[in-house]
Every structure is written in structure tokens, then in C-alpha cells.
Design an enzyme around this catalytic site. Sequence first.
Site, short mmCIF file in Angstrom:
data_model
loop_
_atom_site.label_atom_id
_atom_site.label_comp_id
_atom_site.label_asym_id
_atom_site.label_seq_id
_atom_site.Cartn_x
_atom_site.Cartn_y
_atom_site.Cartn_z
N TRP A 134 -8.33 -60.14 -24.05
CA TRP A 134 -7.94 -60.19 -22.74
C TRP A 134 -9.08 -61.68 -22.33
CZ3 TRP A 134 -11.89 -61.12 -19.30
CH2 TRP A 134 -12.01 -60.76 -17.50
N HIS A 135 -9.92 -62.30 -23.16
CA HIS A 135 -10.76 -63.74 -22.79
C HIS A 135 -9.76 -64.85 -22.72
CE1 HIS A 135 -14.31 -60.51 -22.22
NE2 HIS A 135 -14.97 -61.82 -21.65
N GLY A 136 -9.20 -64.51 -23.87
CA GLY A 136 -8.16 -65.63 -23.98
C GLY A 136 -7.28 -65.26 -24.71
N PHE A 166 -9.96 -67.20 -17.24
CA PHE A 166 -9.10 -65.96 -18.35
C PHE A 166 -8.79 -64.77 -16.79
CE2 PHE A 166 -13.49 -66.64 -20.52
CZ PHE A 166 -13.40 -67.06 -20.78
N SER A 207 -10.29 -56.48 -25.86
CA SER A 207 -12.22 -57.17 -24.86
C SER A 207 -11.91 -58.51 -25.32
CB SER A 207 -13.25 -56.89 -25.28
OG SER A 207 -13.72 -57.56 -24.42
#
Lengths: 312, 474
Positions: B321-323, B474, B318
Site C-alpha cells: 500500500w505504501h509504495g 502514497f 500494508s
Amino acid sequence: MEKQDIFRFVKRTLLFFLAVFLVDFAVGQVMRYFYFRQDSGSLYRTTYALDSTTAQVLVLGSSRASRHYNPDVMQVAMNRTVYNAGQKGNHIFYHYGILKGVLRRYKPQVVVLDILYDEFKPVQDSYDRLSVFLPYHDTHPELEELINLRSPFEPVKLVSKVYPYNSLILPVLNGNLGFDKVREPEIKGYLPIDAVMTDSVKKRSERIEYGLDSLKLQTFEEIMSTCKKEGINLYVVFSPAYLENIGNNYSVSIARKIASEQGVPFLDFSGTEPFVSDNKLYSDNVHLNAKGADIFSRQVADSIANRLKNQN
Amino acid sequence: MLFNSIEFVIFFIIVTSLYFALEHKYRWFLLLAASCYFYMAFVPVYILILGFTIVIDYYAGILIEQSEGKKRKSWLIVSLIANIGVLAVFKYYNFLNDNLTFLLGQAGKENPVPYLSILLPIGLSFHTFQAMSYTIEVYRGHQKAERNFGIYALYVMFYPQLVAGPIERPQNLLFQFYAKHSFEINRVISGLKLMLWGFFKKLVVADRLATYVDAAYNYPENHSGITLIVATVFFAFQIYCDFSGYSDIAIGAARVMGFDLMKNFNRPYFASSISEFWKRWHISLSTWFKDYLYISLGGNRVAVPRMYFNLFIVFLISGLWHGANWTYVIWGALNGFYLVAAIMRDRFIAKYKLEIPGSKGAAGKSFNILFTFVLICFSWIFFRASNVSDAFLIIRKMASFDGPLYSTYPTMFFCLLSIIMLLAVEAKQEYFKGSFSFMNNRNPVIRYSTYIFLLLMILLMGVFDGGQFIYFQF
């Protein structure tokens, strides 16, 4: 049923926007009243520069201008009245706006344009800061072009009477209550700083070449051509900074080159004594303190006075 | 096109008016065209990437449905590879290459792999995840494959939630494109109210706080520990209002046209534990990871140590996923660690039937809310810092707890006032649900005065030069 709902919705929306319009108008008028009732603070200085000053010498620039040019000292050397219209956080667009506003009323004899290092660097903030002119949009049509640089939708936003005073509640309150008279007293627009820089190490400012903002360059040239057309003696000045190699800054070099092409005197104090070696004349790397400002004001005024004398 | 722009307001009015003016059978086409225009207002060429995954997933869905056994799975894998591949190239390639350069540099070698000079397509992680949820659901048999290519494209591209969610599931959204939505005044007004509240959160709270947070976090070396503590707390509210503000505008815009999008936030800072926080924060992503990753890894049906490991891995991913930055990985790991530690503690307490003094009642709950907030704020340091070394510098400075507070009085005034207004509204919604309401008051004078007050606050205190929404990247 659906048609009925649409009709009801349109009716309510119209009523709602009528109410919004009335409240917006009322609050906007209150804000306007208190805005123009200020008698101190940074907002007031813009109003004074645009609407009141009749000084023969007008200083334009950012915080470095407002901190560096003491009109009382300059007046003695130049034998002319001086007003410092420097405004912190602003750039070339603001200076041009003030010049345009002033020219509606009178013609100063001398304009001193203090340019900033990285003046022509493309920075969004320079455009955002033009919000400072929003309260004058209906009284100063000459500023419209500059205001519209913020975004193509500024005329739409300006339908609201409150929008020009966005984020200004506290500064307007302050300008009415006069806190700045005690906290940051001014002398004809000049804001002296008493603090003395403690760090004597002189940092180096590396020359970095970047894509220049063509609108800023154009505005710089327009200031020069306007002054030429109006017969105003314009002096472009780069005032002292306690930074090694700052005179070689890319924007400063460009300003020097353009000024030379246009035949406008460019006074560069980046390598002038005592400012190059005495950190006690500064409050920080890029701002002179009151002591430094007095010495600098004397030097710059002498230099301009001599040039004016030779010119005559 | 940014929600917080005049362009969007004009776009929304035109699209919504046309939507209700058109016959039902043409509406999906209008929405698809409007969504394409909306997306192309950012970087037009990136619509090709979106088109690429849409075509693959559309056919993959049909082929999954028509196939059986291993073939069925292989079509799913094709779809997942296409989506994850696009993410890998556009989002993670340069990050991986950076790390390779570092590792090879340690060994005194040069990295022969070239860098890609590309911009990250706006909202890539959102629409790829939404697309993946479709093929996974078809594979699981929970969703029929969509035969109308235009409707499927609209499912991925529906403009209110295209670039920053909520990440929808096909079971919740696809059928809605077939339903005829008539103009219902109460629903339309409810959507507009939600949009107004979203604009307030974004313009008055998030963008105002951003002015302080950016000043501190962009140059942490120049700021004191106290300033960085204040900036971190401000960032917690900034990111919440930025993202939930976007979600409110998205859900509101969709609701005006008759679509129900899933709730994405539920007053997360009133959570009294980390697990509760993650049930309230970015719900559409949390449930995505739960449904498609955590459960696929075995969920709660595995041995306890493996469950802890699964949870940790889910949060790690996760974060990624954000960056594509180690700061996000650490942020994810930290949250994974918080959650695992909290579950272990709860199990320990339950096993030994321990009673923690003062843990119950209002005081205990308040302490838990505050403690959860502090933990979350600590993790936000990594989320907001430009790089890992900045994050550790900030933590060191914060630990010293000294120095002057950087503040210009209007900034601090507006920041605090905006947080107070937000908390007052949310505390009322959290603890006094059935009580007096301003926005939903029966008295139209009170109701409309509230709308006008919010509009006025936006005009007087909103930041109109603020940038894009944080989650767009994102």
C-alpha cells in the site's frame, strides 16, 4: 454567543500577533547585531565582499573558487589587489548578487568568474541557497530581485525580522567567537586546503545533456553585459578538476560558447598541466589543495596579466 | 497545495473565514469547492480520476442499499474493482511491468507490454481507501447510503485529510457535514494549537532531519556505518514528525471548523512492543486493515497458524500500500514477521507461565521500548532506501559499525536539538499527563509565551525550503 466568541477571538489574535511582532522584532535585532558583528567565517566573507572589499581584482565562484585562487600569489603576478569572494555551495545567482552589491560602492578593474561544471543544470538548491542574501535585504535593495527567485512569497516572509537569520544561530555564534580563524584560516577570502588526494585513479566524467536553467543562463549573460557596460575586464574561468573529460561537461561547453559569442575570454584549465596528471595537487576530485592552488593562481594570474598587457 | 507553504496559510484563513461567514446550508458547497481547488493545486487533471471513483462509489452505495443477496455483493465488488483498479493502473502497473521485464529478461525474452508514462496522483492510496470504507460499511449495514452527491464527494475530498489522511470512516465523518458548527473559541484555539505543533514537527524536526538523512541515504556508498546508523535513527524521527505533523495540521484545521477527525498517532516510539507500536502508528490505516482485511480473512476466529498467516498477509499488503517497490514489500513483511514472532513468544510465555527476569518494572519497560525502537528502525532501512540493493548495502555497512561520522556542526546541532525537544514534549505527555502544561496552562502568559516560543523556533530553526510530505507519494 457566537458573535461574542468571534469578537474575543479577533481581539486575542490581534494581541497575540502584536506580541509575536514585538518578540520577532527584538530577537531579529539581536540576531542582526551579532550577524554583522562577525569577523570570520563564511557569512562574514559575504558581508566583507558586499560591504568592504575594494580589491582591484575580484574572484567570484563557488567552493572551487574559494579553494583555488590565492590572492597573495595573484597579486604578485598581476600587480593589483585581489579578493577571493568565492562561496561554497553557491551558484551563478550568488556571484551575480555579489557583483551587483560591489558595484554599488566601487568598480573593480578585473572580475574572474570561476564557473562550475553543471553550472546551468536546473537544481532547486541554487535557488534555496539564495537565503544567504536574506540578512542584506534591507541594506542591499539591488539583491531583492535575486532574493525573490526563492519564492514569490519572500517579501511576505521578510515581514519577520527573525526569518533572515533562519538556521544561522550556530554559524553566527561561530563567526563571533572566531572558531574558524583557527579551524579554517582565510587569506583575503581564500580558503586553502592542506589535504592531499590519495586516490590516483582518474574517474571519467560523462557528458550528459540536460534541459538548461534559462534563468541561470540569463544571469550568466547579465554578468557579462554588466561588466561590459561598467568597463570591467571579465574573465570566465573553468579551473582544474581531476576528472577525465570534465572540460567537455555540458554546462562548461555552453559557457564557453556564450562567452565566445559575447567576446568574453574563456580560460579553460581542464586540460592544463600539471593539473591533468598530478593528483597530489588536489584534495579531492574537484578541489585543488594549497600546493595546487598556488600553481594554478600563478598560471591564471599570468594569463590574465598578459591579456591585460596586450589589451593596453 | 502543501500544508507547509504560505499558499496554504492564505487558503486556510480565507476558507475558514468564509466557512463561518456563510449560512450553514451553503457551507458544504464551500468546503467542496475549496477541496477541489486544494487538490487541483497539485496536478489539476487528476481530479478526473477522483471524480470517476466518487461517481462509481456514490451510485454503488445507493445500489448496495437498495439490493439484496448476491446483487448487493456484486455492487460492492464493482466499487472495489473501480477503486483497486485505479490504484492498480496508476500505482502498480509500471511496478508489475518492471518485474515482468525482469522475469522475461531472465528467460532471454523481451517484454511486449508497454510502460505507462504517468505520474502517481497525490494521496491516491488515501482517498481510495477512504472511499472503499464507505461502500464496505454500507454493504455491512453500518452506514446508510449518502443521497446527497455533493456531501458524498466532500466525504472523499474533505481537504484537510484528502491527500494524507487520517483515513476516515463514514460513520465518523459523513454526519458531521450535516451538523451545524458554530464558532467556539476554545475549539478554534485548540485546533490552531494542534496545527502549530504540527508545523513545528514538520518544519523544525522532520525537514531538518531530512537534510542529514537524504545526504546519507541518497549516496550510501559514500558513507560510513556510523553515519548510516545515525541517519537511520534520524529517519525514524523524520518520518514520524513528517507524517504525524501532517496529521496534526489536518486534524487541527478540521477542528477549527468544528470537525473531529480520528487520532492518527499516539506517541509510537514509546511503545514497548511491536503490537503496541502498531496500535500507536498510523492508527487510521492499521484499523482500516484490521476492520476490512484482517477480519474479512477470519481475524482471530481461525486456527492459530492461519491467524499468523493472516497477520503476515495484512502487513505484506500494508507494505505494498505504501509504495510499488520491493523495499516496501520487505518492510511490510518484516513488520509482519515481528508481530507474528511477538505473538508466538507471548503465547509461549503464557502457556508455560514463564517469568523473564528483569522484564518488569521501569528498567524492563525501558528495555522493551528501546528494543522495539531498534526493531522498527531496522525496518525503516527498507522503507527509506532507494532500492533493495541499497538497503542491504546500508545494513552491511551498519554492521561494520565503523568509519567517521559525517557531520556539519550546525546540521547535527539542529537535528539533535529538535529530537530532544520532541522527546521532552512527548515524554511529558506520555508519563506526566496531568502535570504542568505549557500549551494548556491556565496562566495566559505561560500559554501565550509557549505559542510565541514555538513560532520563534519555527522561524529560527525551521526548514522553509523543505519538500513535500513523505506520505503524499502514497
